[in-house]
Design a protein around this motif. Structure first.
Motif, mmCIF file in Angstrom:
data_model
loop_
_atom_site.group_PDB
_atom_site.id
_atom_site.type_symbol
_atom_site.label_atom_id
_atom_site.label_comp_id
_atom_site.label_asym_id
_atom_site.label_seq_id
_atom_site.Cartn_x
_atom_site.Cartn_y
_atom_site.Cartn_z
ATOM 1 N N TRP A 151 34.874 51.146 26.631
ATOM 2 C CA TRP A 151 34.072 51.074 27.846
ATOM 3 C C TRP A 151 32.686 51.695 27.687
ATOM 4 C CZ3 TRP A 151 35.548 47.907 31.513
ATOM 5 C CH2 TRP A 151 36.911 47.597 31.637
ATOM 6 N N ASP A 152 32.373 52.267 26.534
ATOM 7 C CA ASP A 152 31.132 53.022 26.389
ATOM 8 C C ASP A 152 30.135 52.329 25.467
ATOM 9 O OD1 ASP A 152 29.670 55.229 27.206
ATOM 10 O OD2 ASP A 152 30.189 56.411 25.433
ATOM 11 N N GLU A 324 30.706 35.984 41.308
ATOM 12 C CA GLU A 324 31.858 36.881 41.235
ATOM 13 C C GLU A 324 32.255 37.223 42.666
ATOM 14 O OE1 GLU A 324 31.986 40.239 38.602
ATOM 15 O OE2 GLU A 324 30.582 39.305 37.173
ATOM 16 N N LEU A 325 33.307 36.577 43.132
ATOM 17 C CA LEU A 325 33.845 36.824 44.466
ATOM 18 C C LEU A 325 35.323 37.166 44.337
ATOM 19 C CD1 LEU A 325 32.252 33.865 46.459
ATOM 20 C CD2 LEU A 325 31.795 36.289 46.854
ATOM 21 N N GLY A 326 35.738 38.218 44.998
ATOM 22 C CA GLY A 326 37.149 38.570 44.916
ATOM 23 C C GLY A 326 37.438 39.890 45.587
ATOM 24 N N SER A 327 38.452 40.563 45.076
ATOM 25 C CA SER A 327 38.846 41.867 45.592
ATOM 26 C C SER A 327 39.331 42.719 44.430
ATOM 27 C CB SER A 327 39.948 41.729 46.654
ATOM 28 O OG SER A 327 41.078 41.049 46.112
ATOM 29 N N ILE A 328 39.151 44.010 44.551
ATOM 30 C CA ILE A 328 39.591 44.970 43.536
ATOM 31 C C ILE A 328 40.256 46.138 44.255
ATOM 32 C CG2 ILE A 328 38.845 46.625 41.784
ATOM 33 C CD1 ILE A 328 36.666 44.739 40.968
ATOM 34 N N LEU A 329 41.402 46.531 43.752
ATOM 35 C CA LEU A 329 42.145 47.635 44.360
ATOM 36 C C LEU A 329 41.852 48.978 43.713
ATOM 37 C CD1 LEU A 329 45.695 46.019 44.791
ATOM 38 C CD2 LEU A 329 43.904 46.307 46.512
ATOM 39 N N ARG A 330 41.612 48.967 42.396
ATOM 40 C CA ARG A 330 41.567 50.245 41.686
ATOM 41 C C ARG A 330 40.793 50.104 40.382
ATOM 42 N NH1 ARG A 330 46.361 47.856 41.515
ATOM 43 N NH2 ARG A 330 47.157 49.095 43.233
ATOM 44 N N ALA A 331 40.584 51.236 39.709
ATOM 45 C CA ALA A 331 39.915 51.219 38.412
ATOM 46 C C ALA A 331 40.779 50.463 37.409
ATOM 47 C CB ALA A 331 39.666 52.648 37.935
ATOM 48 N N PRO A 332 40.142 49.829 36.408
ATOM 49 C CA PRO A 332 40.908 48.988 35.488
ATOM 50 C C PRO A 332 41.928 49.748 34.656
ATOM 51 C CG PRO A 332 38.675 49.323 34.684
ATOM 52 C CD PRO A 332 38.712 49.841 36.086
ATOM 53 N N GLN A 333 41.723 51.064 34.456
ATOM 54 C CA GLN A 333 42.632 51.807 33.599
ATOM 55 C C GLN A 333 43.951 52.146 34.283
ATOM 56 O OE1 GLN A 333 39.517 52.604 34.265
ATOM 57 N NE2 GLN A 333 38.344 52.631 32.356
ATOM 58 N N THR A 375 44.909 47.332 32.558
ATOM 59 C CA THR A 375 43.757 47.927 31.859
ATOM 60 C C THR A 375 42.516 47.058 31.981
ATOM 61 O OG1 THR A 375 43.931 47.048 29.591
ATOM 62 C CG2 THR A 375 45.296 48.955 30.123
ATOM 63 N N GLN A 376 42.628 45.823 32.468
ATOM 64 C CA GLN A 376 41.491 44.908 32.563
ATOM 65 C C GLN A 376 41.388 44.303 33.958
ATOM 66 O OE1 GLN A 376 39.087 44.273 30.035
ATOM 67 N NE2 GLN A 376 40.102 46.186 29.541
ATOM 68 N N PHE A 377 41.234 45.157 34.966
ATOM 69 C CA PHE A 377 41.125 44.679 36.338
ATOM 70 C C PHE A 377 42.238 43.675 36.666
ATOM 71 C CE2 PHE A 377 36.822 45.920 35.087
ATOM 72 C CZ PHE A 377 36.487 46.787 36.105
ATOM 73 N N PRO A 378 43.483 44.113 36.635
ATOM 74 C CA PRO A 378 44.581 43.174 36.875
ATOM 75 C C PRO A 378 44.515 42.515 38.245
ATOM 76 C CG PRO A 378 45.350 45.448 37.026
ATOM 77 C CD PRO A 378 43.963 45.496 36.451
ATOM 78 N N ASP A 379 43.951 43.217 39.224
ATOM 79 C CA ASP A 379 43.946 42.710 40.592
ATOM 80 C C ASP A 379 42.936 41.596 40.829
ATOM 81 O OD1 ASP A 379 42.213 44.783 40.030
ATOM 82 O OD2 ASP A 379 42.985 46.102 41.573
ATOM 83 N N VAL A 380 42.105 41.269 39.824
ATOM 84 C CA VAL A 380 41.202 40.127 39.976
ATOM 85 C C VAL A 380 41.741 38.884 39.284
ATOM 86 C CG1 VAL A 380 39.217 41.677 40.098
ATOM 87 C CG2 VAL A 380 39.770 40.554 37.930
ATOM 88 N N SER A 381 42.902 38.973 38.664
ATOM 89 C CA SER A 381 43.408 37.847 37.878
ATOM 90 C C SER A 381 43.811 36.676 38.761
ATOM 91 C CB SER A 381 44.614 38.277 37.038
ATOM 92 O OG SER A 381 45.004 37.236 36.166
ATOM 93 N N MET A 382 43.620 35.466 38.211
ATOM 94 C CA MET A 382 44.077 34.256 38.856
ATOM 95 C C MET A 382 45.266 33.650 38.120
ATOM 96 S SD MET A 382 40.260 32.768 39.599
ATOM 97 C CE MET A 382 40.757 31.350 40.541
#
Length: 494
Positions: A151-152, A324-333, A375-382
């Protein structure tokens, strides 16, 4: 992780369904003879490079099959910085005797993208610039393992070559690799690719307000430098600028869209920016997401209206893609169970945004993103990253794409009654016939009476009962229908 186990548990926690036997359901009122506007909005999605879309991934074939079957235009592809070997073609600076160009990992996913979108337009954005082109305290040491997240990588705020020529040259060679069959490197050696892709749209950098923290002025300068160089090798490509993570600073639009701030020969052609609905605070109870997500969507739409007023004033010829349209619940980690109904609420949120952006004459509404995973923004997956099946977010986009799009006529539509909290409806005259889009943004079942007709009415629905499956289909001729929690439905009227 067991997808089925946490989905069942999550559904029980997330939704509390009400009895569907309302005595007086609301009635949908449609005037098919009164056109309100004509849509110019294309529904689509973005694909982000990560290990789960790679050829070695267990869901690779299903993922690109889903992308091909969708058949969308303006598909956005972004190789990005957490995986430097998949995103950057020149990870080491050239020496007087050697260069380090390597497309091993870049080519395979790019090829899959271009095959899956054949016959449709794409927006390509190799957004990550080589870290060695930036001033950093010490050289950035990226992982040798291409699948290890890092990530850095995007360090530095000042380019080593402050004119921007070095970065522009990098993109000229990269674009030439994919469109001209190869390029000549810094030492005069030709590298043959055999690629002659047609790239109709190229987006310049990604979220520059967040990645390297460009100012409106510094971003416009590097945009002009890159575009001026790329126009020489890709004269038919249109270029998209800004790609902002946040739209809290209107100066980005005021400065970038003002023709006076661009160098001679560079005229802005398209702009882009992003939105994700999020919980209002870290430990917000999930039962409130049904309100929070739509409230955040409405706040974003107000900003879109303001941005549109700037665009129309300064550069009315510029098109807008909110890609980029969607929703995110939490940090990817963070890896926590995601409630099953979340996918439906997220899909309903996209449908809500799509409809409202259509009414605001936005050109492209792109759902984010095809594949995410823990670990990779699971909540944005389709896609269901365990089974390879498209989930409710994909199903909603596919439902909208298959029935609605650019050129449709929106006709006068209203709801009569007092019980339609969270229910949104819009009727369309399309080239395929009459359609009605229905969205339930609440975790309750709502009854609705459709307009009477002498023909047939077929309802296709994605809701909490369809899960990862295809939309349900049933005849609903002249009878009250039940909009299940977070349902997105299309009524085909014949």
């Amino acid at each position: 992780m067991n997808w089925i186990r946490y989905c069942i548990a999550g559904t029980a926690l997330f939704i509390s369904m009400t009895a569907i036997g309302q005595n007086h359901p609301d009635t949908l009122v449609v005037d098919w003879n009164k056109t309100v506007m004509t849509s110019k909005t294309t529904p689509t999605l973005q694909v982000v490079e990560n290990p789960m879309v790679r050829p070695s991934s267990p869901i690779h074939q299903q993922t690109f099959k889903a992308l091909k079957e969708l058949g969308a235009d303006f598909v956005r592809y972004v190789p990005w910085f957490p995986y430097p070997k998949m995103a950057v073609a020149e990870l080491k600076p050239p020496t007087s005797q050697q260069t380090f160009w390597d497309f091993t990992y870049l080519d395979s996913t790019m090829e899959a993208i271009m095959k899956a979108t054949e016959g449709h337009s794409v927006v390509i954005n190799f957004s990550t610039t080589p870290a060695w082109m930036w001033q950093t305290d010490k050289p950035v040491a990226y992982p040798e393992d291409p699948y290890k997240v890092f990530w850095d990588y995007n360090q530095g705020r000042v380019m080593n070559d402050t004119t921007g020529q070095q970065i522009a040259d990098y993109y000229v060679r990269l674009v030439s690799w994919y469109t001209k069959g190869g390029f000549t490197d810094e030492l005069g050696k030709f590298h043959k690719s055999g690629h002659f892709y047609k790239i109709p749209y190229w987006e310049v950098l990604n979220e520059p307000d967040y990645e390297h923290f460009f100012t409106p002025e510094s971003y416009t300068r590097i945009y002009d430098k890159i575009v001026s160089a790329l126009k020489k090798v890709a004269p038919d490509t249109k270029f998209i600028g800004l790609s902002l993570a946040f739209i809290t600073n209107p100066q980005y639009f005021e400065y970038f869209l003002n023709p006076a701030n661009h160098r001679y020969g560079v005229v802005p052609e398209g702009i882009s920016y992003h939105h994700y609905s999020t919980p209002s605070y870290s430990d917000e109870d999930i039962k409130y997401y049904q309100y929070t997500f739509i409230e955040k969507a409405d706040a974003f739409l107000e900003k879109v209206r303001y941005v549109e007023s700037i665009r129309k004033r300064l550069a009315p010829q510029v098109f807008t893609t909110i890609n980029e349209l969607g929703s995110i619940l939490r940090a990817p980690q963070v890896n926590k169970p995601i409630p099953a109904a979340y996918w439906n609420l997220s899909g309903a949120t996209y449908a809500y945004l799509f409809l409202n952006l259509t009414k605001m004459e936005i050109d492209v509404a792109g759902e984010s993103q095809l594949v995410g995973y823990p670990t990779q923004f699971p909540d944005v997956s389709m896609m269901n990253w365990e089974t390879g099946s498209p989930n409710a977010r994909y199903r909603v986009l596919r439902l909208i794409h298959d029935h609605l799009g650019k050129g449709d006529q929106l006709v006068a539509t209203s709801l009569s009654g007092h019980q339609h909290d969270g229910v949104i409806a819009q009727a369309y005259q399309t080239a395929k016939g009459k359609r009605i889009l229905l969205i339930n943004t609440r975790a309750t079942t709502t009854m609705l009476r459709l307009p009477s007709t002498t023909g047939t009415q077929t309802m296709y629905a994605v809701d909490v009962h369809t899960g990862d499956g295809v939309p349900s289909e049933k005849q609903v001729n002249n009878m009250p229908i039940a909009l299940e929690p977070f349902a997105v439905s299309i009524i085909k009227v014949e």
